[in-house]
Structures are given as structure tokens and as C-alpha cells.
Design a protein around this motif. Sequence first.
Motif, PDB file in Angstrom:
ATOM      1  N   SER A 106       0.806  -1.223   0.000  1.00  0.00           N
ATOM      2  CA  SER A 106       0.000   0.000   0.000  1.00  0.00           C
ATOM      3  C   SER A 106       0.841   1.277   0.000  1.00  0.00           C
ATOM      4  O   SER A 106       0.344   2.348   0.337  1.00  0.00           O
ATOM      5  CB  SER A 106      -0.936   0.013   1.215  1.00  0.00           C
ATOM      6  N   ARG A 107       2.090   1.191  -0.371  1.00  0.00           N
ATOM      7  CA  ARG A 107       2.963   2.353  -0.272  1.00  0.00           C
ATOM      8  C   ARG A 107       2.744   3.354  -1.408  1.00  0.00           C
ATOM      9  O   ARG A 107       2.512   2.979  -2.563  1.00  0.00           O
ATOM     10  CB  ARG A 107       4.429   1.915  -0.251  1.00  0.00           C
ATOM     11  N   GLY A 108       2.868   4.635  -1.074  1.00  0.00           N
ATOM     12  CA  GLY A 108       2.799   5.715  -2.055  1.00  0.00           C
ATOM     13  C   GLY A 108       4.193   6.049  -2.546  1.00  0.00           C
ATOM     14  O   GLY A 108       4.737   7.122  -2.250  1.00  0.00           O
ATOM     15  N   THR A 109       4.780   5.148  -3.309  1.00  0.00           N
ATOM     16  CA  THR A 109       6.193   5.251  -3.683  1.00  0.00           C
ATOM     17  C   THR A 109       6.478   6.467  -4.554  1.00  0.00           C
ATOM     18  O   THR A 109       7.529   7.115  -4.411  1.00  0.00           O
ATOM     19  CB  THR A 109       6.639   3.955  -4.386  1.00  0.00           C
ATOM     20  N   LEU A 110       5.584   6.802  -5.458  1.00  0.00           N
ATOM     21  CA  LEU A 110       5.818   7.957  -6.311  1.00  0.00           C
ATOM     22  C   LEU A 110       5.924   9.235  -5.488  1.00  0.00           C
ATOM     23  O   LEU A 110       6.806  10.074  -5.725  1.00  0.00           O
ATOM     24  CB  LEU A 110       4.700   8.084  -7.341  1.00  0.00           C
ATOM     25  N   THR A 111       5.053   9.380  -4.495  1.00  0.00           N
ATOM     26  CA  THR A 111       5.108  10.544  -3.608  1.00  0.00           C
ATOM     27  C   THR A 111       6.432  10.590  -2.858  1.00  0.00           C
ATOM     28  O   THR A 111       7.037  11.668  -2.691  1.00  0.00           O
ATOM     29  CB  THR A 111       3.940  10.515  -2.615  1.00  0.00           C
ATOM     30  N   ALA A 112       6.911   9.429  -2.418  1.00  0.00           N
ATOM     31  CA  ALA A 112       8.180   9.368  -1.693  1.00  0.00           C
ATOM     32  C   ALA A 112       9.349   9.785  -2.583  1.00  0.00           C
ATOM     33  O   ALA A 112      10.277  10.472  -2.139  1.00  0.00           O
ATOM     34  CB  ALA A 112       8.400   7.965  -1.143  1.00  0.00           C
ATOM     35  N   ILE A 113       9.324   9.372  -3.847  1.00  0.00           N
ATOM     36  CA  ILE A 113      10.383   9.751  -4.781  1.00  0.00           C
ATOM     37  C   ILE A 113      10.414  11.270  -4.959  1.00  0.00           C
ATOM     38  O   ILE A 113      11.471  11.904  -4.914  1.00  0.00           O
ATOM     39  CB  ILE A 113      10.188   9.037  -6.136  1.00  0.00           C
ATOM     40  N   LYS A 114       9.250  11.853  -5.145  1.00  0.00           N
ATOM     41  CA  LYS A 114       9.166  13.314  -5.307  1.00  0.00           C
ATOM     42  C   LYS A 114       9.597  14.026  -4.031  1.00  0.00           C
ATOM     43  O   LYS A 114      10.287  15.059  -4.082  1.00  0.00           O
ATOM     44  CB  LYS A 114       7.739  13.712  -5.674  1.00  0.00           C
ATOM     45  N   ARG A 115       9.206  13.466  -2.882  1.00  0.00           N
ATOM     46  CA  ARG A 115       9.528  14.101  -1.594  1.00  0.00           C
ATOM     47  C   ARG A 115      11.038  14.156  -1.364  1.00  0.00           C
ATOM     48  O   ARG A 115      11.540  15.074  -0.708  1.00  0.00           O
ATOM     49  CB  ARG A 115       8.833  13.310  -0.477  1.00  0.00           C
ATOM     50  N   THR A 116      11.763  13.208  -1.916  1.00  0.00           N
ATOM     51  CA  THR A 116      13.219  13.182  -1.765  1.00  0.00           C
ATOM     52  C   THR A 116      13.893  14.271  -2.594  1.00  0.00           C
ATOM     53  O   THR A 116      15.055  14.594  -2.365  1.00  0.00           O
ATOM     54  CB  THR A 116      13.755  11.790  -2.155  1.00  0.00           C
ATOM     55  N   GLY A 117      13.169  14.837  -3.548  1.00  0.00           N
ATOM     56  CA  GLY A 117      13.727  15.917  -4.359  1.00  0.00           C
ATOM     57  C   GLY A 117      13.952  15.552  -5.814  1.00  0.00           C
ATOM     58  O   GLY A 117      14.401  16.392  -6.602  1.00  0.00           O
ATOM     59  N   PHE A 118      13.640  14.309  -6.181  1.00  0.00           N
ATOM     60  CA  PHE A 118      13.791  13.900  -7.572  1.00  0.00           C
ATOM     61  C   PHE A 118      12.735  14.580  -8.448  1.00  0.00           C
ATOM     62  O   PHE A 118      11.599  14.797  -8.019  1.00  0.00           O
ATOM     63  CB  PHE A 118      13.639  12.384  -7.705  1.00  0.00           C
ATOM     64  N   THR A 119      13.121  14.856  -9.677  1.00  0.00           N
ATOM     65  CA  THR A 119      12.192  15.369 -10.680  1.00  0.00           C
ATOM     66  C   THR A 119      11.755  14.206 -11.570  1.00  0.00           C
ATOM     67  O   THR A 119      12.609  13.520 -12.149  1.00  0.00           O
ATOM     68  CB  THR A 119      12.854  16.448 -11.551  1.00  0.00           C
ATOM     69  N   ILE A 120      10.461  13.971 -11.663  1.00  0.00           N
ATOM     70  CA  ILE A 120       9.952  12.891 -12.498  1.00  0.00           C
ATOM     71  C   ILE A 120      10.026  13.320 -13.956  1.00  0.00           C
ATOM     72  O   ILE A 120       9.444  14.336 -14.355  1.00  0.00           O
ATOM     73  CB  ILE A 120       8.499  12.535 -12.126  1.00  0.00           C
TER      74      ILE A 120
END
Length: 210
Positions: free
Chosen positions: A168-182
Motif C-alpha cells: 500500500s505504499r505511495g512510492t511515487l510521492t516518496a520519490i518526489k519528496r526526496t527531491g527527484f524530478t519525475i
Amino acid sequence: MSHRHPLFARFYARTSLLMERGVGAHRRTLLDGLTGRAIEIGAGNGLNFPHYPDTLTQVIAVEPEPHLRTLAATNAAHATVPIKIVDGWADRLPADDASCDAAIASLVLCSVPDQDAALAEIARVLKPGGQLRFFEHVHHPRPARRRIQQTLDVTRVWPWFGGGCHCSRGTLTAIKRTGFTIDHLDTLTSADTGMPFPTAPQILGTATRP
């Protein structure tokens, strides 16, 4: 914390080969065009290895589970690029700061103990402008199905069954929160990958470290 999951490791080693009928093409997409030096977090039994392009100079394949690491070493011997198999944790990667051109997270961010810590480590080892390539299953967009996933995680049913996996993880949100640009993102379903609920849907994409 131990990363030994002997029963799950043997189960995964068998079932993952069956999943390749649906997942293999997406692995090729995930890794296409990589150059330079890459680090793979949670390499498992090495199913990405045949798909790494020969434009890479080295792949550091990090895997904490001993049985899967042994299988990965066997598969690395048949790869077309140099692959170094190492023991390591996602939140303490065995690589220097800004030493990698790309990082690969493939069906692993579901099972790391702390997503934010793992993604911070990925950012640390990537060069500025380096790429994170990710292929991960994530929480379902439909509230009812998401509640089922959350219940499976909270009750520890799914993590116990899946060797620490959380569905149930919101992995995309976590990636963005780390500072990565999608840079690019595809959302895949069970019809695309053959991976059933609760490990559906999946996201496949590319993000850049600032």
C-alpha cells in the motif's frame, strides 16, 4: 535487523521466473539507454542482468538476502556488462557520494524498512543530474482496493507472506519528496505485467537527481 528470509527467497526465486513472461519486456524498457556506472538496489536473483545495455561500464548490484545474492552471482557471470555483487542495505549503500550515473529500483522500494532513508541514500550516491530508474508496485487508486492493501500491511499479513513487502505504499510521492524530478512515468496494470492485486498497479519511470 536480519535480512535473511530463506523460505521467501526460495519461493521468490521460483515464482519470479514465471513472472518474467509479463515483466521481462518492462525490465528492458526500465534499463534501456543507460550509460556509465549504475547501482541496483535489491538486485534479488539478478533478473535485470540480461537486460542491462553494454553501454554501461559497471553495475553494482546490492542484495542483502544471502540465497538471492548467491543466485545473482551465478546470473552475473552470464551478463554482457561487468556486474559486482555486494551485500548491503538500501539505507546504507556501499558506494561513495556522487559515484554513480544511474540507480535502479526494481520491485524493491515496497520492502525497504524506510523508503525515505533508502531514497536519500540513492540520491547521495547519484551524481548531480543522475537518473533513478524505477519499476515498483504501488497503492491502488480505488479507495476500496487501497483499504484492502492497507489492511494487509497493517495486520502484517502481506509483509509476512512477501518477505517484508508492503502493498500500500505511495512510492511515487516518496520519490518526489526526496527531491527527484519525475521525467517520465507509465502506470501499468495486471493486464500489462501479469502481476496480480494486491501488487498492482505498478509504476515505471525515470527521475533525475537535482
